[in-house]
Motif scaffolding. Structure first.
Motif, short mmCIF file in Angstrom:
data_model
loop_
_atom_site.label_atom_id
_atom_site.label_comp_id
_atom_site.label_asym_id
_atom_site.label_seq_id
_atom_site.Cartn_x
_atom_site.Cartn_y
_atom_site.Cartn_z
N ASP A 1 13.53 -32.58 -46.05
CA ASP A 1 12.47 -31.41 -47.59
C ASP A 1 12.51 -30.38 -47.36
O ASP A 1 12.94 -29.46 -48.54
CB ASP A 1 11.11 -31.66 -46.65
N ILE A 2 12.60 -29.44 -46.18
CA ILE A 2 12.88 -27.90 -46.16
C ILE A 2 14.18 -27.83 -46.84
O ILE A 2 14.37 -26.81 -47.44
CB ILE A 2 13.21 -27.42 -44.65
N ALA A 3 15.08 -28.52 -45.96
CA ALA A 3 16.59 -29.05 -46.50
C ALA A 3 16.91 -28.69 -48.27
O ALA A 3 17.78 -28.04 -48.55
CB ALA A 3 17.54 -29.54 -45.92
N GLY A 4 16.52 -29.57 -48.41
CA GLY A 4 16.41 -29.52 -50.49
C GLY A 4 15.88 -27.48 -50.49
O GLY A 4 16.19 -27.41 -51.53
N VAL A 5 14.85 -27.69 -50.83
CA VAL A 5 14.39 -26.12 -50.70
C VAL A 5 16.05 -25.07 -50.74
O VAL A 5 15.43 -24.35 -51.77
CB VAL A 5 12.92 -25.66 -49.96
N ILE A 6 15.99 -25.20 -49.20
CA ILE A 6 16.80 -24.17 -48.97
C ILE A 6 18.22 -24.34 -50.00
O ILE A 6 19.00 -23.52 -50.17
CB ILE A 6 17.64 -24.07 -47.52
N ASP B 1 20.71 -23.07 -59.07
CA ASP B 1 19.77 -23.14 -59.98
C ASP B 1 18.77 -22.36 -59.49
O ASP B 1 17.77 -22.31 -59.85
CB ASP B 1 18.53 -24.64 -60.03
N GLY B 2 19.23 -21.70 -58.43
CA GLY B 2 18.25 -21.12 -57.67
C GLY B 2 18.70 -19.25 -57.89
O GLY B 2 17.83 -18.48 -56.96
N ARG B 3 19.61 -19.05 -58.71
CA ARG B 3 19.60 -17.53 -58.68
C ARG B 3 18.86 -16.18 -59.38
O ARG B 3 19.00 -15.35 -59.04
CB ARG B 3 21.06 -17.45 -59.96
#
Length: 255
Positions: free
Chosen positions: A227-232, A239-241
């Motif tokens: 779950d946390i790796a997906g957030v990272i 998509d997180g830029r």
């Protein structure tokens, strides 16, 4: 006829490289494996467990990825500089730094051993600053730095005073570093996991305590390292830029 400009446009993007501290176990291992699946070469940092690091590297390479293990104490600036040197020598540069190395100690404030406090803060505060400082010096344009906080900052559970204080420092650093890197196209964020089923979290807790904590989030389960790796992966991917200077509380709906 293909022009030089067209040929350049058709060339695949250069592979990206990630440094993951504490990358051999728990959330760190999940992050290492996820970023490798996303196409990054991964430098798996570890403090002492060479066997776990070797297993993580083997899992990545068996799946077709690229990875090396590098031992370094995150609070040792010389060791961390050498780690980044190795990343540049092996893979040409560094694009992503995930500082997942951390230490947890539980105690009421009145009973806290100050030696334990010093060791905790050496890893969680000094270590974060050392890794962030090297990342600020070395990350290439388009890169990302991700630190680790904790959702206990919001839940304020008794016994977590020393740990939460150390993670408060991580949160304070995040926006400041993002602003200091203005103009370099580098994002800086922190992830604050909630109760996550890792050895670090489960150690010292009774089954009843674990069950109670699992039922606390509205989703009524513990998080997983994946779950946390997906957030990272989101924060360090394309998509997180536009996410920068933020604390992302990945906790299933806790405060």
């Amino acid at each position: 006829m293909t022009t030089n400009r067209q040929a350049e446009a058709q060339e695949p993007a250069a592979p990206r490289t990630a440094v993951v501290t504490g990358g051999s176990r728990g959330i760190g291992r999940a992050v290492s494996e996820r970023l490798a699946r996303d196409g990054m070469a991964v430098v798996v940092n570890y403090a002492s467990d060479a066997t776990a690091a070797g297993e993580t590297v083997a899992a990545i390479t068996a799946a077709g990825g690229r990875a090396i293990g590098v031992r370094a104490d995150v609070a040792d600036e010389h060791a961390i500089a050498a780690l980044f040197d190795r990343a540049e020598q092996e893979f040409g540069g560094v694009d992503v730094v995930v500082n997942s190395a951390g230490r947890l100690a539980l105690s009421p404030v009145a009973e806290l051993d100050l030696g334990v406090l010093d060791a905790l803060h050496r890893t969680n505060i000094r270590g974060t600053f050392v890794v962030a400082r090297e990342a600020a010096r070395r990350l290439r344009a388009g890169g990302s730095f991700v630190g680790f906080s904790t959702s206990v900052i919001g839940t304020r559970l008794p016994g977590y005073g020393a740990y939460t204080a150390s993670k408060g420092a991580v949160e304070a650093l995040t926006m400041i570093l993002a602003r200091e890197l203005r103009g370099r196209d580098i994002t800086v964020n922190a992830v604050a996991p909630g109760p996550t089923a890792t050895d670090l979290f489960l150690d010292g807790k009774t089954p009843e305590q674990i069950d109670q904590l699992a039922k606390t989030p509205p989703l009524e389960r513990l998080g997983t390292p994946e779950d946390i790796a997906g957030v990272i992966a989101f924060l360090t991917g394309p998509d997180g830029r536009w996410v920068n200077g933020q604390i992302l509380r990945a906790n299933g709906g806790l405060v």
